[in-house]
Design an enzyme around this catalytic site. Structure first.
Site, PDB file in Angstrom:
ATOM      1  N   SER A 255       0.843  -1.191   0.000  1.00 45.84           N
ATOM      2  CA  SER A 255       0.000   0.000   0.000  1.00 45.84           C
ATOM      3  C   SER A 255       0.881   1.244   0.000  1.00 45.84           C
ATOM      4  CB  SER A 255      -0.925   0.011   1.226  1.00 45.84           C
ATOM      5  OG  SER A 255      -0.171   0.237   2.418  1.00 45.84           O
ATOM      6  N   CYS A 256       0.254   2.394  -0.220  1.00 43.95           N
ATOM      7  CA  CYS A 256       0.990   3.663  -0.231  1.00 43.95           C
ATOM      8  C   CYS A 256      -0.010   4.766   0.079  1.00 43.95           C
ATOM      9  CB  CYS A 256       1.691   3.876  -1.575  1.00 43.95           C
ATOM     10  SG  CYS A 256       0.598   3.778  -3.006  1.00 43.95           S
ATOM     11  N   PHE A 257       0.120   5.940  -0.525  1.00 45.23           N
ATOM     12  CA  PHE A 257      -0.881   6.992  -0.351  1.00 45.23           C
ATOM     13  C   PHE A 257      -2.160   6.658  -1.106  1.00 45.23           C
ATOM     14  CE2 PHE A 257       2.251  10.404   0.964  1.00 45.23           C
ATOM     15  CZ  PHE A 257       1.576  10.769   2.111  1.00 45.23           C
ATOM     16  N   GLY A 259      -2.209   4.137  -3.966  1.00 41.05           N
ATOM     17  CA  GLY A 259      -2.179   2.893  -4.711  1.00 41.05           C
ATOM     18  C   GLY A 259      -1.262   2.861  -5.916  1.00 41.05           C
TER      19      GLY A 259
END
Length: 304
Positions: A255-257, A259
């Site tokens: 995951s990240c901010f 996607g």
């Protein structure tokens, strides 16, 4: 369809383009084309990567616009299109199910982010004949290959048949929330450490800083060499995962901010043989807006 190598070199691409059955213009118009090069440069939701494409790009390539190939009805900043819309979009770029897609980007800051996202989207919708140009446009130029500028040439539209999204490569909000109880997979947060720990302002103004409980920070930028835009060596990828306590034999979700950079982790894992890393497409954007307060940590913005 057999899966293609996740990374290809600039020499490989140059040789492959030279083997086209028609002149270089056939990349854009030939019905016999089995190779399509796409420039997936994405410089943010409010910035057109197409501008960078028009300035310089691999000859014969077409621009893949992540701002267009997404679900524009979603309340989230950025999320997947439907399989139907993805198929329509890539078909308009002259891609069908027999096409080997080569994707690159030209991002001077994050360097390897939108190309892996595009690579992952093709795989998600059942097209494994897709590779990332290692080093992107920067490496292409440094190795002495030509670029061109201006708009794309007209391409012949094709029919691309997208399969339903592969559930083994995608996780949703409920699955990530439930995992805090079940520990069915390890959740990687691949944002920069300064965004994970809240020591630097969020790159997305309307998103607070913080993290999902039990997530492990493995910055996507660590997978890119310091002296070029190429991915680090295979042994270095393994060391990076090992040093973070990541067991590649177990299920992993990235995951990240929003996607996008999460897909760089999936690409790096694929390079070392872990081909089933899933992406939490909603990522922090969705989780911080929807999850119970006891499932994540919100970090106050740093004081100036």
């Amino acid at each position: 369809m057999a899966a293609s190598a996740p990374l290809v070199s600039t020499k490989w691409l140059s040789d492959a383009l030279g083997e086209q059955t028609s002149p270089s213009s056939s990349l854009s118009s030939s019905t016999s084309c089995t190779l399509r090069v796409i420039d997936a440069t994405w410089l943010g939701i409010m910035t057109e990567g197409r501008d960078a494409y028009q300035t310089e790009h691999v000859p014969g390539s077409v621009h893949f616009d992540l701002n267009q190939c997404r679900d524009k009805t979603s309340r989230l900043e950025f999320t997947l299109p439907s399989a139907e819309n993805f198929a329509k979009y890539v078909g308009e770029l002259g891609i069908d199910n027999e096409t080997h897609v080569i994707v690159y980007e030209n991002d001077p800051i994050f360097r390897m982010m939108s190309a892996p996202r595009t690579w992952w989207m093709f795989r998600l919708f059942g097209h494994d004949k897709v590779s990332v140009l290692d080093g992107g446009l920067k490496q292409w130029k440094e190795d002495g290959y030509a670029v061109e500028s201006g708009d794309e040439s007209v391409v012949d539209q094709r029919v691309f048949s997208a399969k339903p999204a592969n559930p083994s490569l995608l996780k949703n909000f409920d699955e990530v929330l439930e995992n805090q109880k079940t520990d069915n997979f390890t959740l990687i947060d691949c944002r920069q450490p300064e965004w994970f720990d809240g020591s630097m302002d969020s790159i997305w103004p309307n998103l607070p800083l913080g993290y999902i409980l039990k997530s492990i920070n493995v910055p996507f930028s660590s997978m890119v060499r310091s002296d070029s835009d190429r991915m680090v060596a295979r042994e270095d990828i393994l060391k990076l995962f090992q040093s973070a306590g990541i067991d590649l034999t177990q299920p992993l979700v990235s995951s990240c901010f929003v996607g996008i950079s999460a897909c760089t982790i999936a690409l790096a894992a694929y390079v070392v043989g872990k081909e089933d890393v899933a992406i939490y497409d909603g990522s922090w954007d969705e989780f911080c807006k929807s999850a119970p307060k006891d499932s994540h940590v919100i970090i106050p913005a740093p004081k100036l």
